[in-house]
Design a protein around this motif. Structure first.
Motif, mmCIF file in Angstrom:
data_model
loop_
_atom_site.group_PDB
_atom_site.id
_atom_site.type_symbol
_atom_site.label_atom_id
_atom_site.label_comp_id
_atom_site.label_asym_id
_atom_site.label_seq_id
_atom_site.Cartn_x
_atom_site.Cartn_y
_atom_site.Cartn_z
ATOM 1 N N VAL A 112 0.746 -1.143 0.008
ATOM 2 C CA VAL A 112 -0.086 0.080 0.035
ATOM 3 C C VAL A 112 0.894 1.365 0.047
ATOM 4 O O VAL A 112 0.424 2.407 -0.610
ATOM 5 C CB VAL A 112 -1.041 -0.044 1.029
ATOM 6 C CG1 VAL A 112 -2.013 -1.099 1.168
ATOM 7 C CG2 VAL A 112 -0.355 0.067 2.651
ATOM 8 N N LEU A 113 2.027 1.251 0.606
ATOM 9 C CA LEU A 113 3.015 2.385 0.648
ATOM 10 C C LEU A 113 3.498 2.717 -0.697
ATOM 11 O O LEU A 113 3.864 3.792 -1.152
ATOM 12 C CB LEU A 113 3.896 1.988 1.751
ATOM 13 C CG LEU A 113 3.611 2.250 3.202
ATOM 14 C CD1 LEU A 113 4.719 1.917 4.099
ATOM 15 C CD2 LEU A 113 2.840 3.529 3.456
ATOM 16 N N LYS A 114 3.824 1.553 -1.618
ATOM 17 C CA LYS A 114 4.482 1.821 -2.704
ATOM 18 C C LYS A 114 3.112 1.643 -3.878
ATOM 19 O O LYS A 114 3.621 1.856 -4.944
ATOM 20 C CB LYS A 114 5.475 0.573 -2.950
ATOM 21 C CG LYS A 114 6.462 0.620 -4.298
ATOM 22 C CD LYS A 114 7.399 -0.090 -4.410
ATOM 23 C CE LYS A 114 8.498 0.330 -5.190
ATOM 24 N NZ LYS A 114 9.740 -0.597 -4.974
ATOM 25 N N GLY A 115 2.238 1.193 -3.570
ATOM 26 C CA GLY A 115 1.017 1.192 -4.607
ATOM 27 C C GLY A 115 1.206 0.380 -5.504
ATOM 28 O O GLY A 115 0.997 0.252 -6.821
ATOM 29 N N TYR A 116 1.374 -1.078 -5.076
ATOM 30 C CA TYR A 116 1.450 -2.204 -5.932
ATOM 31 C C TYR A 116 -0.044 -2.321 -6.848
ATOM 32 O O TYR A 116 -0.828 -2.317 -6.055
ATOM 33 C CB TYR A 116 1.776 -3.729 -5.135
ATOM 34 C CG TYR A 116 2.952 -3.997 -4.579
ATOM 35 C CD1 TYR A 116 4.207 -3.131 -4.440
ATOM 36 C CD2 TYR A 116 3.185 -4.976 -3.867
ATOM 37 C CE1 TYR A 116 5.188 -2.997 -4.183
ATOM 38 C CE2 TYR A 116 4.472 -5.273 -3.496
ATOM 39 C CZ TYR A 116 5.616 -4.441 -3.317
ATOM 40 O OH TYR A 116 6.877 -4.679 -2.778
ATOM 41 N N LYS A 117 0.372 -2.667 -7.820
ATOM 42 C CA LYS A 117 -0.923 -2.955 -8.877
ATOM 43 C C LYS A 117 -1.145 -4.346 -9.259
ATOM 44 O O LYS A 117 -0.194 -4.902 -9.952
ATOM 45 C CB LYS A 117 -0.558 -1.934 -9.979
ATOM 46 C CG LYS A 117 -0.821 -0.468 -9.722
ATOM 47 C CD LYS A 117 -0.237 0.424 -11.054
ATOM 48 C CE LYS A 117 -0.521 1.835 -10.643
ATOM 49 N NZ LYS A 117 0.648 2.034 -9.683
ATOM 50 N N LEU A 118 -2.152 -4.941 -8.739
ATOM 51 C CA LEU A 118 -2.140 -6.310 -8.462
ATOM 52 C C LEU A 118 -3.240 -6.961 -9.053
ATOM 53 O O LEU A 118 -4.574 -6.279 -9.219
ATOM 54 C CB LEU A 118 -1.894 -7.013 -7.254
ATOM 55 C CG LEU A 118 -0.844 -6.563 -6.357
ATOM 56 C CD1 LEU A 118 -1.001 -7.006 -4.832
ATOM 57 C CD2 LEU A 118 0.369 -7.072 -6.684
ATOM 58 N N PHE A 119 -3.174 -8.268 -9.484
ATOM 59 C CA PHE A 119 -4.659 -8.977 -10.165
ATOM 60 C C PHE A 119 -4.967 -9.701 -8.805
ATOM 61 O O PHE A 119 -4.249 -10.167 -8.096
ATOM 62 C CB PHE A 119 -4.100 -10.036 -11.117
ATOM 63 C CG PHE A 119 -3.623 -9.213 -12.383
ATOM 64 C CD1 PHE A 119 -4.699 -8.754 -12.938
ATOM 65 C CD2 PHE A 119 -2.520 -9.313 -12.788
ATOM 66 C CE1 PHE A 119 -4.349 -8.188 -14.392
ATOM 67 C CE2 PHE A 119 -1.855 -8.734 -14.045
ATOM 68 C CZ PHE A 119 -3.079 -8.237 -14.901
ATOM 69 N N ASP A 120 -6.344 -9.957 -8.993
ATOM 70 C CA ASP A 120 -6.920 -10.887 -7.936
ATOM 71 C C ASP A 120 -6.634 -12.542 -8.616
ATOM 72 O O ASP A 120 -6.968 -13.059 -9.553
ATOM 73 C CB ASP A 120 -8.551 -10.729 -7.780
ATOM 74 C CG ASP A 120 -8.871 -11.625 -6.715
ATOM 75 O OD1 ASP A 120 -8.533 -12.256 -6.037
ATOM 76 O OD2 ASP A 120 -10.303 -11.802 -6.675
ATOM 77 N N VAL A 121 -5.285 -13.193 -8.034
ATOM 78 C CA VAL A 121 -5.227 -14.087 -8.498
ATOM 79 C C VAL A 121 -6.009 -15.594 -8.236
ATOM 80 O O VAL A 121 -6.133 -15.939 -7.004
ATOM 81 C CB VAL A 121 -3.642 -14.591 -7.871
ATOM 82 C CG1 VAL A 121 -3.151 -15.742 -8.650
ATOM 83 C CG2 VAL A 121 -2.534 -13.482 -8.710
ATOM 84 N N PRO A 122 -6.520 -16.383 -9.000
ATOM 85 C CA PRO A 122 -7.465 -17.505 -8.746
ATOM 86 C C PRO A 122 -6.575 -18.673 -8.445
ATOM 87 O O PRO A 122 -5.256 -18.663 -8.764
ATOM 88 C CB PRO A 122 -8.184 -17.727 -9.952
ATOM 89 C CG PRO A 122 -7.182 -17.241 -11.198
ATOM 90 C CD PRO A 122 -6.290 -16.183 -10.505
ATOM 91 N N ALA A 123 -7.231 -19.698 -7.974
ATOM 92 C CA ALA A 123 -6.416 -20.896 -7.331
ATOM 93 C C ALA A 123 -6.008 -21.653 -8.872
ATOM 94 O O ALA A 123 -6.991 -21.565 -9.851
ATOM 95 C CB ALA A 123 -7.456 -21.666 -6.763
ATOM 96 N N ASN A 124 -5.091 -22.236 -8.738
ATOM 97 C CA ASN A 124 -4.616 -23.131 -9.912
ATOM 98 C C ASN A 124 -4.368 -24.796 -9.664
ATOM 99 O O ASN A 124 -3.497 -25.159 -9.041
ATOM 100 C CB ASN A 124 -3.210 -22.643 -10.727
ATOM 101 C CG ASN A 124 -2.697 -23.341 -11.763
ATOM 102 O OD1 ASN A 124 -3.278 -24.641 -12.071
ATOM 103 N ND2 ASN A 124 -2.055 -23.023 -12.536
#
Length: 306
Positions: A112-124
């Motif tokens: 949150v401090l660096k502002g990671y831009k992420l996906f909602d990763v589903p189970a594999n």
């Protein structure tokens, strides 16, 4: 007052972050957002060190967020943390208050401090099945082969290592665009505790939590139907206490291995925080042996300078 969007209080386990954050929030008439990856779980109190009594300051309850928000057994993700953090953050600033972020999970804080831009990763399921019988050592080696490493400081179980690999595999197959996350200007305070004092505080705290019923907490979670594997997934206290309750470890073995693991975890936390500094974060370290009032005064002085 300062021009910060946020005040962050970080430090290793048993460094006294929560009382400092609560006292600071009291002085600023604001609210706290937790930055702990395990305190999100309900009824996992002693093992995660919630210390909810610390959120009462001079008879005033300090509002807190992202504690007790999901059920045990659920695999709460970094993506979900960012989403929930942003919701809490926006609620607090809508009241014209500066939130206090407090925790020791380096990846959560940095995301949150660096502002990671992420996906909602589903189970594999296919990948999980393929890696199910691979040792933790081999999984950790595999994890280091990715260009962008997921957090390895908390990978202390096979399930967590597999999840980390699952995330990296997903990212390899996605376009480079990520969802937006705001850039936050945070005053970052680190609680500096001498290594020997930190070890002493960790051991004392572990004994207190065991005496307060931490083993019974794990037994109750198992009786609820939470699987041993799910509890072990959470690592540290839940890993070793579960192995004791199901008969894999004696009490003495559990205590010895858990004490060692917590000391190692605190060392890895500090390694992460020092790494944050190398990655461009300015952390203002304050002496953890100061009185609570002195620590809060020092933080407020830093806050007002900006």
């Amino acid at each position: 007052m300062g021009n910060y969007d946020l005040i962050t209080i970080l430090g290793p386990t048993a460094s006294g972050k929560t009382p400092i954050a609560a006292a600071l929030a009291y002085r600023l008439n604001t609210e706290i957002i937790s930055g702990d990856s395990r305190q999100v779980y309900r009824r996992m109190n002693l093992g995660t060190g919630k210390d909810l009594e610390d959120y009462m300051v001079n008879g005033t309850p300090i509002p807190y967020h992202l504690i007790d928000i999901v059920e045990p057994g659920y695999r709460y993700s970094l993506f979900e943390y960012q989403r929930d953090f942003l919701k809490a953050y926006n609620e607090i600033i809508a009241k014209h208050k500066v939130p206090v972020l407090c925790g020791g999970t380096g990846l959560y804080l940095e995301s949150v401090l660096k502002g990671y831009k992420l996906f909602d990763v589903p189970a594999n399921p296919e990948l999980r099945s393929r890696l199910a019988d691979v040792s933790l050592e081999e999984l950790t080696k595999q994890l280091t082969t990715y260009k962008k490493l997921h957090n390895t400081t908390d990978v202390d179980t096979v399930q967590r290592a597999i999840r980390a690999i699952e995330i990296e595999e997903y990212y390899l197959r996605q376009p480079t665009e990520r969802r937006d996350f705001p850039q936050l200007n945070s005053l970052i305070i680190g609680i500096n505790v001498d290594r020997n004092l930190r070890r002493e505080k960790i051991s004392k705290r572990l004994r207190q939590r065991l005496e307060s019923g931490m083993v019974d907490e794990v037994r109750d979670l198992l009786k609820e139907g939470i699987s041993a594997a799910d509890l072990i997934y959470y690592g540290l206290e839940y890993k070793f206490l579960t192995e004791y309750v199901i008969g894999k470890l004696t009490y003495e073995e559990m205590f010895r291995l858990l004490e060692i693991a917590i000391h190692q975890f605190a060392k890895r936390q500090m390694t992460w925080f020092r790494g944050m500094e190398r990655r461009g974060f300015t952390i203002h370290w304050i002496d953890g042996t100061l009185s609570l009032e002195e620590k809060v005064d020092e933080i407020l002085n830093l806050y007002k300078k900006n």
